[in-house]
Write an enzyme that holds these catalytic residues in place. Structure first.
Site, PDB file in Angstrom:
ATOM      1  N   ASP A 176      -7.782   2.346  -8.008  1.00 44.82           N
ATOM      2  CA  ASP A 176      -7.402   3.154  -9.160  1.00 44.82           C
ATOM      3  C   ASP A 176      -8.798   3.664  -9.923  1.00 44.82           C
ATOM      4  O   ASP A 176      -8.689   4.598 -10.417  1.00 44.82           O
ATOM      5  CB  ASP A 176      -6.741   2.114 -10.349  1.00 44.82           C
ATOM      6  N   HIS A 204      -2.522  -3.451 -11.650  1.00 46.91           N
ATOM      7  CA  HIS A 204      -2.324  -2.300 -10.757  1.00 46.91           C
ATOM      8  C   HIS A 204      -0.855  -1.907 -10.849  1.00 46.91           C
ATOM      9  O   HIS A 204      -0.031  -2.398  -9.945  1.00 46.91           O
ATOM     10  CB  HIS A 204      -2.572  -2.673  -9.456  1.00 46.91           C
TER      11      HIS A 204
HETATM   12  P1  NAD Z   1       2.557  -1.408   6.322  1.00 46.27           P
HETATM   13  O1  NAD Z   1       4.191  -1.663   6.415  1.00 46.27           O
HETATM   14  O2  NAD Z   1       2.138  -0.378   7.080  1.00 46.27           O
HETATM   15  O3  NAD Z   1       2.059  -2.899   6.921  1.00 46.27           O
HETATM   16  C1  NAD Z   1       2.109  -3.973   6.412  1.00 46.27           C
HETATM   17  C2  NAD Z   1       1.820  -5.050   7.489  1.00 46.27           C
HETATM   18  O4  NAD Z   1       2.212  -6.527   7.409  1.00 46.27           O
HETATM   19  C3  NAD Z   1       2.904  -4.753   8.794  1.00 46.27           C
HETATM   20  O5  NAD Z   1       2.475  -4.710  10.132  1.00 46.27           O
HETATM   21  C4  NAD Z   1       3.919  -6.049   8.953  1.00 46.27           C
HETATM   22  O6  NAD Z   1       4.204  -6.619   9.711  1.00 46.27           O
HETATM   23  C5  NAD Z   1       2.833  -7.031   8.035  1.00 46.27           C
HETATM   24  N1  NAD Z   1       3.261  -8.291   7.458  1.00 46.27           N
HETATM   25  C6  NAD Z   1       4.255  -8.490   6.642  1.00 46.27           C
HETATM   26  N2  NAD Z   1       4.534  -9.700   6.193  1.00 46.27           N
HETATM   27  C7  NAD Z   1       3.397 -10.247   6.557  1.00 46.27           C
HETATM   28  C8  NAD Z   1       2.971 -11.873   6.468  1.00 46.27           C
HETATM   29  N3  NAD Z   1       3.807 -12.567   5.925  1.00 46.27           N
HETATM   30  N4  NAD Z   1       1.691 -11.993   7.094  1.00 46.27           N
HETATM   31  C9  NAD Z   1       1.122 -11.196   7.842  1.00 46.27           C
HETATM   32  N5  NAD Z   1       1.240  -9.891   7.946  1.00 46.27           N
HETATM   33  C10 NAD Z   1       2.651  -9.353   7.206  1.00 46.27           C
HETATM   34  O7  NAD Z   1       2.098  -1.648   4.960  1.00 46.27           O
HETATM   35  P2  NAD Z   1       0.815  -0.928   4.370  1.00 46.27           P
HETATM   36  O8  NAD Z   1       0.795   0.346   3.873  1.00 46.27           O
HETATM   37  O9  NAD Z   1      -0.409  -1.645   5.075  1.00 46.27           O
HETATM   38  O10 NAD Z   1       0.681  -1.740   2.825  1.00 46.27           O
HETATM   39  C11 NAD Z   1       0.322  -3.273   2.699  1.00 46.27           C
HETATM   40  C12 NAD Z   1       0.604  -3.701   1.534  1.00 46.27           C
HETATM   41  O11 NAD Z   1      -0.370  -2.919   0.576  1.00 46.27           O
HETATM   42  C13 NAD Z   1       2.084  -3.056   0.658  1.00 46.27           C
HETATM   43  O12 NAD Z   1       2.170  -4.262  -0.225  1.00 46.27           O
HETATM   44  C14 NAD Z   1       1.369  -2.058  -0.322  1.00 46.27           C
HETATM   45  O13 NAD Z   1       2.164  -1.754  -1.461  1.00 46.27           O
HETATM   46  C15 NAD Z   1       0.140  -2.555  -0.716  1.00 46.27           C
HETATM   47  N6  NAD Z   1      -0.956  -1.599  -1.188  1.00 46.27           N
HETATM   48  C16 NAD Z   1      -1.857  -2.013  -2.306  1.00 46.27           C
HETATM   49  C17 NAD Z   1      -2.542  -1.023  -2.760  1.00 46.27           C
HETATM   50  C18 NAD Z   1      -3.562  -1.401  -4.017  1.00 46.27           C
HETATM   51  O14 NAD Z   1      -4.196  -0.638  -4.488  1.00 46.27           O
HETATM   52  N7  NAD Z   1      -3.404  -2.667  -4.346  1.00 46.27           N
HETATM   53  C19 NAD Z   1      -2.924   0.300  -2.299  1.00 46.27           C
HETATM   54  C20 NAD Z   1      -1.845   0.552  -1.113  1.00 46.27           C
HETATM   55  C21 NAD Z   1      -0.974  -0.405  -0.682  1.00 46.27           C
HETATM   56  C1  LMR Z   2      -1.092   2.777  -4.496  1.00 47.51           C
HETATM   57  O1  LMR Z   2      -1.609   2.708  -5.487  1.00 47.51           O
HETATM   58  O2  LMR Z   2      -1.297   3.631  -3.760  1.00 47.51           O
HETATM   59  C2  LMR Z   2      -0.453   1.456  -3.898  1.00 47.51           C
HETATM   60  O3  LMR Z   2      -0.107   0.335  -4.638  1.00 47.51           O
HETATM   61  C3  LMR Z   2       0.936   1.893  -3.048  1.00 47.51           C
HETATM   62  C4  LMR Z   2       2.042   1.859  -4.044  1.00 47.51           C
HETATM   63  O4  LMR Z   2       3.015   1.417  -3.910  1.00 47.51           O
HETATM   64  O5  LMR Z   2       1.793   2.803  -5.174  1.00 47.51           O
END
Ligand code: NAD
Ligand code: LMR
Length: 342
Positions: A176, A204
């Site tokens: 952010d 967030h």
């Molecule tokens: P994705 O679905 O591409 O990958 C997630 C991976 O996690 C998958 O490979 C899945 O098998 C694995 N997984 C699920 N449960 C698990 C567990 N208990 N232990 C280990 N691995 C596990 O998703 P992504 O795009 O990589 O996003 C991951 C997370 O990050 C989501 O919750 C998303 O909302 C979050 N995210 C947060 C931010 C932020 O700014 N804080 C930004 C982007 C994404």
């Molecule tokens: C983001 O801010 O891009 C991540 O938290 C993914 C989402 O769900 O918005």
């Protein structure tokens, strides 16, 4: 490690004195963020180009075949700093002796959801992982939670790891912050490197507050360049809703920018923020009147391996109303997961 260990040896790795390897765990390592994150960690962008690392990668059983492929590609990249790669579906193996942990593995939202809607599916993941961190990680471990809703997931992990000091559990609002920097840089017509000290308060989520009051643009106060109506209107709305906008445009949530922000967060924590204010969500110790324990994003500096909250910034009426809004939202999230808090 000698000079001839790999053709892609990073300059710093060749000239700096090599340190003892550290263990770095990444969960969800076969997911979209993992795929962008691992190569940045392995190349030295996070822990330094003279810091060897052992990678400890966690997936769930359905992700293990994809993880095999990711590990093959990591090996094929022949990173000089990588001193071993372990892939497992057992958190106790993944977190064994870990010095730094990226908690990414969890479900992303779809465009019709808020991040808080993920707590029922994702919250329980952080109970078992918190317990495993407590049992086997290094007592000095530094944890960044990326999986959403990341503030409350960090709270759950922290609550289930009572032997690790709560300041070692953080959640990521750096994406952010980076979005806020990008918006100001674009409007000012300068590179992002000219923007300093804009940071995020709170959760967030859509309630977050990107605070421009102390930000500088090439040494000038941002608030003297742009009007409050922009900062409190289109600027705030763009930063707060950017995640959804990306999901709509890409058909998938942010991944490369999220990985890059996770690197920024952990790099600054590990190596220092050079006096700059950065956004870190961490369990409140009552700072700015935020209830104790809520994982809340504050203005911070990173010094000597610690995150230090900047405690003396003035808060105006608008900032206070946004802090209050975020406290209310996080209290509601905390109440919804009370049975997961140990
Ligand atoms: P994705 O679905 O591409 O990958 C997630 C991976 O996690 C998958 O490979 C899945 O098998 C694995 N997984 C699920 N449960 C698990 C567990 N208990 N232990 C280990 N691995 C596990 O998703 P992504 O795009 O990589 O996003 C991951 C997370 O990050 C989501 O919750 C998303 O909302 C979050 N995210 C947060 C931010 C932020 O700014 N804080 C930004 C982007 C994404
Ligand atoms: C983001 O801010 O891009 C991540 O938290 C993914 C989402 O769900 O918005």
């Amino acid at each position: 490690m000698g000079k001839g260990d790999g053709d892609n040896a990073v300059m710093g790795a060749e000239v700096g004195e090599m340190k003892k390897p550290i263990r770095v765990a990444v969960t969800g390592a076969a997911g979209n963020i993992g795929y962008a994150l691992l190569w940045r960690i392995a190349s030295g962008d996070c822990f330094g180009t003279n810091q060897p690392i052992a990678l400890q990668l966690l997936e769930i059983p359905p992700g293990m075949q994809r993880l095999e492929g990711v590990m093959m590609e990591l090996k094929d990249s022949a990173f000089p700093l990588v001193h071993g790669i372990v892939g497992t579906d057992d958190p106790q193996i993944a977190f064994e002796g870990a010095d730094a942990i990226f908690l990414v593995g969890s479900r992303p939202r779809t465009k019709d959801m808020d991040r808080s809607d993920l707590v029922a599916a994702n919250g329980p993941i952080f109970v078992g992982q918190g317990k495993a961190i407590d049992a086997v990680a290094s007592p000095d471990v530094r944890v960044i939670t990326v999986g959403n809703p990341c503030n409350t997931n960090a709270l759950i992990a922290c609550a289930n790891a009572p032997s690790i000091p709560s300041r070692q559990f953080t959640a990521m609002t750096r994406l952010d912050q980076n979005r806020a920097v990008g918006q100001i840089a674009e409007r000012a017509g300068v590179p992002a490197s000219k923007i300093h000290d804009v940071f995020i308060w709170g959760n967030h989520s859509n309630t977050m507050y990107p605070d421009p009051r102390f930000a500088t643009v090439d040494g000038k106060m941002a608030t003297e360049l742009f009007e409050d109506e922009w900062f409190q209107g289109p600027f705030l709305d763009t930063v707060a809703t950017r995640g959804k906008e990306i999901i709509v445009a890409r058909g998938a949530s942010s991944a490369a920018s999220a990985a890059s922000a996770a690197i920024d967060h952990m790099r600054d924590w590990w190596q220092g923020s050079n006096g700059r204010i950065v956004s870190v969500a961490l369990p409140s110790e009552g700072w700015y009147g935020v209830p104790e324990g809520l994982v809340f994003s504050f203005p911070c500096r990173c010094e000597n391996g610690d995150v230090v909250v900047v405690e003396d910034l003035p808060v105006d009426t608008f900032a206070q109303s946004k802090i209050d809004e975020n406290v209310a939202a996080l209290l509601e999230e905390r109440a919804a997961v009370s049975e997961l808090l140990g």
